[in-house]
Design a protein around this motif. Structure first.
Motif, PDB file in Angstrom:
ATOM      1  N   PHE A 446      28.745  68.104  21.217  1.00 49.35           N
ATOM      2  CA  PHE A 446      27.825  68.907  20.410  1.00 49.35           C
ATOM      3  C   PHE A 446      26.365  68.549  20.671  1.00 49.35           C
ATOM      4  O   PHE A 446      25.488  69.403  20.546  1.00 49.35           O
ATOM      5  N   LYS A 447      26.081  67.307  21.051  1.00 51.74           N
ATOM      6  CA  LYS A 447      24.683  66.909  21.249  1.00 51.74           C
ATOM      7  C   LYS A 447      24.091  67.495  22.536  1.00 51.74           C
ATOM      8  O   LYS A 447      22.885  67.395  22.763  1.00 51.74           O
ATOM      9  N   GLN A 448      24.931  68.144  23.344  1.00 58.33           N
ATOM     10  CA  GLN A 448      24.411  68.782  24.554  1.00 58.33           C
ATOM     11  C   GLN A 448      23.392  69.869  24.215  1.00 58.33           C
ATOM     12  O   GLN A 448      22.511  70.181  25.011  1.00 58.33           O
ATOM     13  N   ASP A 449      23.521  70.462  23.017  1.00 61.76           N
ATOM     14  CA  ASP A 449      22.617  71.544  22.613  1.00 61.76           C
ATOM     15  C   ASP A 449      21.351  71.018  21.942  1.00 61.76           C
ATOM     16  O   ASP A 449      20.529  71.811  21.476  1.00 61.76           O
ATOM     17  N   LEU A 450      21.187  69.702  21.881  1.00 60.03           N
ATOM     18  CA  LEU A 450      20.004  69.134  21.242  1.00 60.03           C
ATOM     19  C   LEU A 450      18.760  69.443  22.062  1.00 60.03           C
ATOM     20  O   LEU A 450      18.727  69.217  23.269  1.00 60.03           O
ATOM     21  N   LYS A 451      17.743  69.973  21.409  1.00 59.56           N
ATOM     22  CA  LYS A 451      16.505  70.374  22.085  1.00 59.56           C
ATOM     23  C   LYS A 451      15.354  69.450  21.684  1.00 59.56           C
ATOM     24  O   LYS A 451      15.353  68.857  20.611  1.00 59.56           O
ATOM     25  N   THR A 516       6.872  86.921  32.286  1.00 63.38           N
ATOM     26  CA  THR A 516       7.644  85.723  31.951  1.00 63.38           C
ATOM     27  C   THR A 516       8.169  85.844  30.524  1.00 63.38           C
ATOM     28  O   THR A 516       7.397  86.179  29.615  1.00 63.38           O
ATOM     29  N   PRO A 517       9.452  85.602  30.282  1.00 65.60           N
ATOM     30  CA  PRO A 517       9.995  85.697  28.919  1.00 65.60           C
ATOM     31  C   PRO A 517       9.240  84.791  27.952  1.00 65.60           C
ATOM     32  O   PRO A 517       8.925  83.646  28.273  1.00 65.60           O
ATOM     33  N   GLY A 518       8.928  85.328  26.775  1.00 67.22           N
ATOM     34  CA  GLY A 518       8.234  84.555  25.754  1.00 67.22           C
ATOM     35  C   GLY A 518       6.743  84.729  25.740  1.00 67.22           C
ATOM     36  O   GLY A 518       6.069  84.313  24.792  1.00 67.22           O
ATOM     37  N   VAL A 519       6.176  85.352  26.803  1.00 66.79           N
ATOM     38  CA  VAL A 519       4.727  85.579  26.870  1.00 66.79           C
ATOM     39  C   VAL A 519       4.431  86.960  26.299  1.00 66.79           C
ATOM     40  O   VAL A 519       5.004  87.961  26.722  1.00 66.79           O
ATOM     41  N   GLN A 520       3.506  86.999  25.330  1.00 62.92           N
ATOM     42  CA  GLN A 520       3.155  88.251  24.668  1.00 62.92           C
ATOM     43  C   GLN A 520       2.068  89.008  25.430  1.00 62.92           C
ATOM     44  O   GLN A 520       2.195  90.194  25.705  1.00 62.92           O
ATOM     45  N   GLU A 584      11.899  76.221  23.999  1.00 62.33           N
ATOM     46  CA  GLU A 584      12.332  77.016  25.156  1.00 62.33           C
ATOM     47  C   GLU A 584      11.199  77.904  25.675  1.00 62.33           C
ATOM     48  O   GLU A 584      10.993  78.029  26.888  1.00 62.33           O
ATOM     49  N   THR A 585      10.446  78.511  24.750  1.00 66.01           N
ATOM     50  CA  THR A 585       9.318  79.361  25.142  1.00 66.01           C
ATOM     51  C   THR A 585       8.258  78.549  25.881  1.00 66.01           C
ATOM     52  O   THR A 585       7.739  78.964  26.928  1.00 66.01           O
ATOM     53  N   LEU A 586       7.924  77.375  25.343  1.00 62.21           N
ATOM     54  CA  LEU A 586       6.921  76.523  25.970  1.00 62.21           C
ATOM     55  C   LEU A 586       7.368  76.061  27.345  1.00 62.21           C
ATOM     56  O   LEU A 586       6.585  76.083  28.301  1.00 62.21           O
ATOM     57  N   ASN A 621       5.917  67.612  23.491  1.00 62.33           N
ATOM     58  CA  ASN A 621       7.341  67.690  23.833  1.00 62.33           C
ATOM     59  C   ASN A 621       7.659  66.850  25.066  1.00 62.33           C
ATOM     60  O   ASN A 621       8.698  66.179  25.133  1.00 62.33           O
ATOM     61  N   GLU A 622       6.765  66.901  26.077  1.00 57.91           N
ATOM     62  CA  GLU A 622       7.005  66.114  27.292  1.00 57.91           C
ATOM     63  C   GLU A 622       6.993  64.617  26.998  1.00 57.91           C
ATOM     64  O   GLU A 622       7.817  63.865  27.514  1.00 57.91           O
ATOM     65  N   VAL A 623       6.031  64.191  26.169  1.00 57.67           N
ATOM     66  CA  VAL A 623       5.943  62.769  25.830  1.00 57.67           C
ATOM     67  C   VAL A 623       7.187  62.320  25.084  1.00 57.67           C
ATOM     68  O   VAL A 623       7.767  61.266  25.373  1.00 57.67           O
ATOM     69  N   ILE A 624       7.626  63.121  24.126  1.00 57.06           N
ATOM     70  CA  ILE A 624       8.807  62.758  23.337  1.00 57.06           C
ATOM     71  C   ILE A 624      10.051  62.746  24.217  1.00 57.06           C
ATOM     72  O   ILE A 624      10.896  61.848  24.118  1.00 57.06           O
ATOM     73  N   SER A 625      10.170  63.744  25.097  1.00 54.92           N
ATOM     74  CA  SER A 625      11.340  63.815  25.968  1.00 54.92           C
ATOM     75  C   SER A 625      11.446  62.599  26.877  1.00 54.92           C
ATOM     76  O   SER A 625      12.519  62.021  27.057  1.00 54.92           O
ATOM     77  N   SER A 626      10.307  62.175  27.447  1.00 57.52           N
ATOM     78  CA  SER A 626      10.335  61.034  28.357  1.00 57.52           C
ATOM     79  C   SER A 626      10.468  59.712  27.617  1.00 57.52           C
ATOM     80  O   SER A 626      10.994  58.741  28.166  1.00 57.52           O
ATOM     81  N   ALA A 627       9.994  59.659  26.361  1.00 56.25           N
ATOM     82  CA  ALA A 627      10.022  58.402  25.613  1.00 56.25           C
ATOM     83  C   ALA A 627      11.347  58.156  24.907  1.00 56.25           C
ATOM     84  O   ALA A 627      11.694  57.006  24.608  1.00 56.25           O
ATOM     85  N   LYS A 628      12.094  59.226  24.645  1.00 59.88           N
ATOM     86  CA  LYS A 628      13.310  59.104  23.831  1.00 59.88           C
ATOM     87  C   LYS A 628      14.296  58.108  24.411  1.00 59.88           C
ATOM     88  O   LYS A 628      14.729  57.164  23.742  1.00 59.88           O
TER      89      LYS A 628
END
Length: 794
Positions: A446-451, A516-520, A584-586, A621-628
């Motif tokens: 289940f944690k595979q879907d953790l974002k 690009t998806p997510g760009v208004q 996901e948008t970012l 998000n990048e900092v948190i992802s690399s630091a986790k």
């Protein structure tokens, strides 16, 4: 002093030779130490009550990330795109083209102009001179301010205003698509340019409510006001801190009632509560002296400090009650409790502190502040729990009711512990391990879907039905430009930002982003050049292109809006409006820009990421992802090392740490299923849960090892462990859970998320220590070898 009726072995425990140095130092100087505690408590308590809420835009962003370095380096060229408020003034009935509405809008514009912290040069409203209309006629360009010259509120001037609005490029930006509202845009200074003091977000938010929303909604019943922006969001977060006082009161009351139910002793109830409150005052006072305030994240740390103090205080009360039930007087019972607990207690608390300090690896100041506050709090708990608490109890002692409660546990209590001791039974342990493996597999699945990042629109720090998120939803629904802006900076040599190759590359980037998806949508100097070039050629769409003639380009960008070009023409931004700031948008938008920049940056122009609130979110998000992962490796490494140094056994480390690992995996799975992303608010939970959760295993294993070294079988040793410390460990888990579960009702959503996740981790770490640790011990520990090794060492 021991009771003479006890045997020689027990009497030996109280002889001076057996007393550790720390014990003699503390208990032989009780009066001096208590006086010192009193003086320090008065001093730090005085400072604690003066601590102030503290929040800063720069402290909430990763200052060392390349995106943020780029943004801050070019901050003066970007018109504060990262920090602003937008105030939408809505007409409930009718449109904006009425005398009453325009008069109210003028007054609001003037009021905002004079708010402390507003960059007045960048203020925009229909009433400011920098909001203009332009049209092409047979005679050439014509234009002016949107508010017509000689405006007097008459029907004719309102009609002229309507025509100017339609000819402006502000519909969807400053003016809603349905003409029912307009925006007052106010960029903010991070620091007051006159005093150098940082912007007081709490006061600024309060002014917005009192001087803008409350005042003008009260004056004009047909007006609704909606306010969004970083400063307003932080102000609402600080306002939510006020509710923390209610949660603190409820937590203290419930904890006190539970403590009395547990100990049946007034002293055993009030002294731990008193000591823990003293620890909180010391922590807050020390933080103020060190120059820290309380931001919306670290304001929860005093709860943790209180809960940790109570949980370890329970161990002291439990140990003293057991010694008092044997007939020892208060000071002897306190000394024996200290002697039994100071090593596992210090180990557990040091593990807590290191668990918190791993957060220092995350290059975001609010998380570093949280780490410092929590680490300092735990260091203080070591002093109050292992020194102040036993010293006070050495004078008061366990009451007769508390002693009778211990003595009357009797056979019924033993039956419960005998039943739980079956977790160490040879037939039950394999089943426990199988269940743990199944739980681990389910958690990993289940944690595979953790974002990483936000998973909701609006301000996920606040609840969906909060005033701020309702205001944000209104602006999203009524304006075509999103509140989530990613700014790509195009850097060139001086006076080169309007060259054809630069504008052509920007136009190409915009084309790719708009597909690009997510760009208004997107806006840049290239758009201005194309629009004006078309206008210069009788509005013919064939000329809607960037001219290769530099003279035409120069003419086309002569009246470019402020913010799309800096003073020396060395930087021009591309503003990318996103549908939301979900992770996901970012990721999609940032990846598209990075890929484009890698192929198209050269000596003439360089594409730099990123500014705007979406750029800040992407960097975070990048900092948190690399630091986790690094943080998890470090916290488990430190906890494992401390356990190994204490018990000198890899097997002991596995018994203590494996239940923690299982809880961490299950916690991440729950986050994924519950739609909670890993972000600034939730990342610390992982470290806090491990650092504090290890306490249970340390207390259980230290007692288990003691009884195994006395020659008992594993199941019998575990039975004695549960009898002596099982209830205290279970109560510790409940107390820690109670200390954070009230956060679930906070109006601030990230506090509610933290409370929910910590509640789960504290309880499940306790369950793991009671259930999984003995099962692991059945397969890993060799009591006969442990006993032989202990005898050989003597």
């Amino acid at each position: 002093m021991s009771n003479p009726k006890h045997d020689k072995g027990e009497h030996y425990l109280t002889t001076p030779k057996a007393e550790p140095f720390l014990e003699r130092l503390i208990f032989n100087n009780r009066v001096v130490i208590l006086v010192a505690f009193l003086i320090l408590t008065l001093f730090l308590g005085y400072n604690a009550v003066k601590i102030q809420p503290d929040a800063s835009f720069e402290r909430m962003i990763p200052l060392e990330h390349p995106y943020i370095i780029n943004m801050l380096e070019h901050r003066d060229d970007l018109e504060n795109l990262g920090n602003f408020v937008r105030i939408a003034v809505e007409s409930r009935e009718g449109d904006i083209f009425t005398q009453e509405y325009m008069e109210t809008l003028k007054e609001i514009t003037d009021e905002v102009f004079y708010l402390n912290g507003v960059d007045r040069s960048g203020l925009k409203s229909l009433w400011t001179s920098n909001v203009r209309w332009v049209e092409v006629t047979e005679q050439g360009f014509q234009g002016g301010t949107v508010i017509p010259d000689g405006y007097d509120g008459s029907r004719e001037s309102l009609e002229a205003l309507r025509q100017n609005v339609l000819r402006s490029n502000e519909v969807g930006r400053l003016i809603s698509d349905n003409f029912r509202s307009t925006i007052v845009y106010a960029p903010l200074y991070e620091k007051n340019p006159e005093t150098g003091e940082p912007l007081d977000y709490a006061d600024f938010s309060r002014q917005l409510e009192e001087k803008i929303r409350d005042k003008y909604e009260g004056q004009n019943p047909n007006i609704d006001i909606h306010i969004v922006g970083f400063a307003k969001k932080v102000g609402d977060l600080i306002e939510g801190i006020g509710s923390i006082a209610y949660f603190a009161g409820i937590t203290i009351l419930l904890t006190t009632l539970l403590l009395f139910w547990y100990s049946r002793c007034i002293a055993g109830t009030l002294v731990p509560v008193f000591s823990s409150i003293i620890a909180v005052f010391w922590q807050l006072g020390a933080l103020r002296l060190l120059g820290y305030g309380l931001d919306p994240y670290s304001v929860l740390v005093p709860f943790l400090v209180f809960a940790i103090g109570i949980s370890h205080g329970v161990q002291v009360v439990n140990a003293m009650a057991m010694e008092a039930s044997k007939g020892f007087d208060p000071i002897t019972a306190a000394r024996l409790a200290f002697r039994a607990l100071y090593i596992p207690g210090m180990l557990a608390l040091i593990s807590d502190a290191f668990g918190f300090l791993t957060l220092l690896f995350i290059q975001i100041d609010v998380i570093k502040d949280l780490a410092v506050a929590a680490g300092l709090g735990v260091a203080i708990v070591i002093i109050t729990n292992l020194v102040l608490h036993p010293l006070i109890m050495s004078y008061i002692g366990i009451t007769a009711g508390g002693v009778r409660h211990v003595q009357n546990r009797g056979e019924k209590q033993d039956r419960k512990w005998r039943l739980l001791s079956n977790f160490a039974h040879p037939a039950v342990a394999p089943v426990s391990l199988l269940i743990a493996v199944i739980g681990l597999g389910a958690g990993l699945y289940f944690k595979q879907d953790l974002k990483v990042g936000d998973l909701d629109q609006g301000a996920p720090e606040l609840r969906a039905d909060s005033r701020y998120n309702k205001d944000n939803a209104y602006i999203i629904d009524n304006y075509s430009t999103s509140a989530d802006v990613l700014v790509v900076m195009v850097k060139t040599p001086q006076e080169m930002c309007t060259q054809y190759n630069v504008l052509r590359a920007m136009d190409k980037l915009q084309w790719e982003l708009q597909n690009t998806p997510g760009v208004q949508s997107s806006v840049s100097l290239a758009d201005v050049s194309k629009i004006v070039t078309k206008a210069l050629n009788e509005g013919n769409w064939k000329w809607f292109e960037i001219s290769r003639n530099q003279t035409i380009i120069n003419a086309s960008i002569r009246e470019a809006p402020a913010g799309l070009i800096n003073t020396n023409c060395s930087l021009t931004p591309v503003l990318v409006f996103l549908e939301d700031h979900k992770a996901e948008t970012l990721d999609t938008a940032v990846s598209a820009v990075e890929a484009f920049a890698a192929d198209n940056s050269n000596e003439e122009h360089t594409f730099l990421l990123a500014a705007g609130n979406a750029g800040v979110e992407a960097a975070t998000n990048e900092v948190i992802s690399s630091a986790k992962d690094m943080m998890l490796i470090f916290v488990y490494g430190v906890v494992s090392l401390l356990c190994f140094l204490t018990f000198r056994s890899i097997r002991a480390v596995i018994c203590i740490v494996v239940p923690l690992g299982l809880t961490s995996v299950l916690c991440e799975a729950i986050m994924a299923v519950s739609g909670i992303g890993i972000k600034v608010a939730t990342l610390p939970v992982i470290a806090l849960g491990v650092g504090i959760g290890v306490d249970y295993g340390i207390y259980i294993y230290s007692k288990l090892e003691k009884y195994l070294l006395e020659g008992k079988t594993l199941q019998e040793a575990y039975f004695e462990t549960l009898r002596s410390t099982g209830k205290a460990v279970i109560f510790t888990g409940v107390t820690l859970g109670l200390g954070v579960v009230t956060w679930i009702f906070s109006p601030i959503k990230f506090q509610a998320d933290m409370g929910f996740l910590l509640f789960f981790m504290f309880l499940w770490n306790m369950v793991g220590a009671i259930w999984l640790l003995p099962a692991l011990a059945r397969f890993l520990l060799r009591p006969d070898r442990m006993l032989a090794k202990a005898r050989a060492s003597k």
